[in-house]
Design an enzyme around this catalytic site. Structure first.
Site, PDB file in Angstrom:
ATOM      1  N   HIS A  96      39.007  41.997  38.798  1.00 51.44           N
ATOM      2  CA  HIS A  96      39.869  41.635  37.518  1.00 51.44           C
ATOM      3  C   HIS A  96      40.058  40.128  37.316  1.00 51.44           C
ATOM      4  CE1 HIS A  96      42.687  41.544  34.551  1.00 51.44           C
ATOM      5  NE2 HIS A  96      43.845  41.259  35.185  1.00 51.44           N
ATOM      6  N   ASN A 107      42.681  36.173  31.213  1.00 55.10           N
ATOM      7  CA  ASN A 107      43.020  37.575  31.722  1.00 55.10           C
ATOM      8  C   ASN A 107      42.868  38.386  30.556  1.00 55.10           C
ATOM      9  OD1 ASN A 107      43.822  39.933  32.342  1.00 55.10           O
ATOM     10  ND2 ASN A 107      45.721  39.046  33.724  1.00 55.10           N
ATOM     11  N   CYS A 141      45.627  46.389  33.635  1.00 52.24           N
ATOM     12  CA  CYS A 141      44.646  45.355  34.143  1.00 52.24           C
ATOM     13  C   CYS A 141      43.604  46.224  35.194  1.00 52.24           C
ATOM     14  CB  CYS A 141      44.964  44.377  34.703  1.00 52.24           C
ATOM     15  SG  CYS A 141      46.065  43.228  33.442  1.00 52.24           S
TER      16      CYS A 141
HETATM   17  N1  COA Z   1      52.933  24.588  32.864  1.00 54.40           N
HETATM   18  C1  COA Z   1      53.497  23.675  33.438  1.00 54.40           C
HETATM   19  N2  COA Z   1      54.600  23.975  34.312  1.00 54.40           N
HETATM   20  C2  COA Z   1      54.713  25.541  34.517  1.00 54.40           C
HETATM   21  C3  COA Z   1      54.132  26.374  33.762  1.00 54.40           C
HETATM   22  C4  COA Z   1      53.128  25.995  33.073  1.00 54.40           C
HETATM   23  N3  COA Z   1      52.494  26.697  32.066  1.00 54.40           N
HETATM   24  N4  COA Z   1      54.497  27.450  34.004  1.00 54.40           N
HETATM   25  C5  COA Z   1      55.211  27.398  35.136  1.00 54.40           C
HETATM   26  N5  COA Z   1      55.717  26.219  35.304  1.00 54.40           N
HETATM   27  C6  COA Z   1      56.501  25.542  36.272  1.00 54.40           C
HETATM   28  C7  COA Z   1      57.581  26.320  36.762  1.00 54.40           C
HETATM   29  O1  COA Z   1      58.722  26.594  35.812  1.00 54.40           O
HETATM   30  C8  COA Z   1      58.015  25.799  38.189  1.00 54.40           C
HETATM   31  O2  COA Z   1      58.884  24.615  37.595  1.00 54.40           O
HETATM   32  P1  COA Z   1      59.998  24.459  38.792  1.00 54.40           P
HETATM   33  O3  COA Z   1      59.527  24.168  40.168  1.00 54.40           O
HETATM   34  O4  COA Z   1      60.565  23.195  38.030  1.00 54.40           O
HETATM   35  O5  COA Z   1      60.960  25.686  38.701  1.00 54.40           O
HETATM   36  C9  COA Z   1      56.749  25.392  38.743  1.00 54.40           C
HETATM   37  O6  COA Z   1      55.959  25.254  37.503  1.00 54.40           O
HETATM   38  C10 COA Z   1      56.205  26.161  39.493  1.00 54.40           C
HETATM   39  O7  COA Z   1      56.358  27.547  39.054  1.00 54.40           O
HETATM   40  P2  COA Z   1      55.778  29.097  39.704  1.00 54.40           P
HETATM   41  O8  COA Z   1      56.137  30.168  38.762  1.00 54.40           O
HETATM   42  O9  COA Z   1      56.295  29.073  41.228  1.00 54.40           O
HETATM   43  O10 COA Z   1      54.274  28.692  39.561  1.00 54.40           O
HETATM   44  P3  COA Z   1      53.017  29.518  40.325  1.00 54.40           P
HETATM   45  O11 COA Z   1      52.412  28.504  41.327  1.00 54.40           O
HETATM   46  O12 COA Z   1      53.469  30.799  40.839  1.00 54.40           O
HETATM   47  O13 COA Z   1      52.124  29.612  39.299  1.00 54.40           O
HETATM   48  C11 COA Z   1      51.713  31.644  37.906  1.00 54.40           C
HETATM   49  C12 COA Z   1      52.466  30.411  38.223  1.00 54.40           C
HETATM   50  C13 COA Z   1      51.859  32.650  36.695  1.00 54.40           C
HETATM   51  C14 COA Z   1      49.991  30.939  37.321  1.00 54.40           C
HETATM   52  C15 COA Z   1      51.212  32.194  39.195  1.00 54.40           C
HETATM   53  O14 COA Z   1      52.293  32.900  39.658  1.00 54.40           O
HETATM   54  C16 COA Z   1      50.071  33.598  38.778  1.00 54.40           C
HETATM   55  O15 COA Z   1      49.102  33.556  38.464  1.00 54.40           O
HETATM   56  N6  COA Z   1      50.815  34.831  39.231  1.00 54.40           N
HETATM   57  C17 COA Z   1      49.867  35.921  38.967  1.00 54.40           C
HETATM   58  C18 COA Z   1      49.908  36.358  37.549  1.00 54.40           C
HETATM   59  C19 COA Z   1      49.051  37.225  37.187  1.00 54.40           C
HETATM   60  O16 COA Z   1      47.779  37.212  37.430  1.00 54.40           O
HETATM   61  N7  COA Z   1      49.531  38.164  36.306  1.00 54.40           N
HETATM   62  C20 COA Z   1      48.641  39.309  35.810  1.00 54.40           C
HETATM   63  C21 COA Z   1      48.240  40.340  36.682  1.00 54.40           C
HETATM   64  S1  COA Z   1      47.256  41.639  35.960  1.00 54.40           S
END
Ligand code: COA
Length: 336
Positions: free
Chosen positions: A259, A289, A118
């Protein structure tokens, strides 16, 4: 690193983009994995993503985006000296840039792929600019294109909600005044495991005593929280470094063009830098993304909407797998 020293400046004179026709909304995703429109919008800001079907190649998207950029720059494909394709999802692992060169009819251009996930567009911008700065090439086409839907695990709700497909391109030209004001690009392999699209080999014996590893690439794995933390810490730092190199202040940035990974990341970075929301370019609600394509797609849309104007100062920052991150500060358009 004073950029203006060599005497060859850079102008960003054209942009273009192309996204596939097929749209998948959050309700569609909730038919595939346990999620909801509310959850995805609240955690990411993403509502739709465009997906390439099996007849759409990376080259198709890249060539269309490139044609639009070349046209805006008022050049012909035969004027292009160099094509850099930033991608992590080529049609051909040997590289797709050559196919793009052929399809465009860019007969004099040398073409190669560059992989920095990215961050690919920003790394590509810095790479391409070196050829102009040294006086070697005058007209460079830089494309950021990815079809990550090929590599997403569509049953992993932690990643499949994030990604979309597309291509964006810019034309960079040699100029008397220099529009690339400063940059900073970084890598940290120690955190490589946080975001992977890894090759996994199985042992295969060719003859007695000669064994090779043959397998394939496995779908994207990601530690979302680690990547989130990395982005909100490192991206403001790298922007500040590039701003310093550009010898400007953060207040002089007209547009923060990050990004397009997650609206919360965009908001957090802008907040840390004290950049008001109206200066932040965001189109991720519509595309998700799109990896190396996200910055040039957002740039192209903002230019064509008349939002970004000639002479505006843009801080473009990419971040992602590697881990890699970087920022380039440039002014849009040919000099006045
Ligand atoms: N829908 C519903 N629930 C979801 C889910 C979805 N699509 N994905 C994860 N969950 C759940 C998890 O299982 C977790 O449940 P639990 O508390 O029962 O274990 C809860 O939601 C929280 O998960 P978590 O991973 O802590 O969520 P988050 O707030 O960190 O959000 C992302 C997850 C992926 C959206 C976030 O971490 C993110 O955007 N990170 C950056 C990723 C990125 O940009 N990557 C590319 C970079 S180039």
């Amino acid at each position: 690193m004073l950029l203006q020293q060599s005497g060859f400046g850079i102008a960003v004179t054209g942009s273009g983009s192309c996204t596939p026709q097929v749209t998948l909304d959050n309700n569609g995703l909730s038919q595939m994995v346990e999620t909801s429109d509310e959850w995805i919008v609240a955690r990411t800001g993403i509502r739709y993503r465009r997906l390439a079907d099996d007849r759409t190649s990376l080259c198709d998207l890249a060539v269309t985006a490139a044609r639009r950029a070349i046209e805006m720059a008022r050049l012909a494909p035969a004027d292009i000296d160099l094509i850099v394709l930033a991608t992590s999802s080529p049609d051909d692992l040997f590289g797709s840039a050559g196919q793009i060169q052929y399809q465009l009819g860019a007969t004099k251009a040398v073409a190669f792929d560059l992989t920095a996930a990215c961050s690919g567009f920003v790394f590509g911008l810095v790479t391409a600019s070196q050829f102009i700065r040294t006086g070697v090439y005058q007209n460079v086409l830089l494309i950021g294109a990815d079809i990550l839907s090929r590599w997403v695990n569509w049953s992993d709700r932690g990643t499949c909600i994030l990604f979309g497909d597309g291509a964006g391109a810019v034309v960079l030209q040699a100029a008397e005044t220099d529009s690339l004001l400063g940059f900073e690009i970084r890598s940290d392999g120690t955190q490589n495991a946080s975001l992977n699209l890894a090759y996994k080999a199985e042992s295969k014996a060719l003859i007695e005593g000669v064994t090779i590893g043959q397998g394939g690439f496995h779908p994207i794995t990601m530690n979302g929280q680690e990547i989130y933390r990395f982005a909100v810490k490192k991206v403001p730092e790298v922007i500040e470094k590039a701003v310093f190199r550009a010898n400007i202040s953060v207040a002089e940035i007209d547009w923060l063009l990050l990004h397009q990974a997650n609206q919360r990341i965009l908001d957090a970075v802008a907040q840390r830098l004290n950049i008001p929301a109206q200066k932040v370019i965001s189109n991720l609600a519509n595309y998700g993304n799109t990896s190396a394509a996200s910055i040039p797609i957002a740039l192209d849309e903002a230019v064509r909407e008349g939002k970004i104007k000639r002479g505006d100062t843009i801080a473009a920052a990419g971040f992602g797998a590697g881990l890699s991150w970087g920022c380039a500060i440039f002014q849009w358009g040919a000099s006045k």
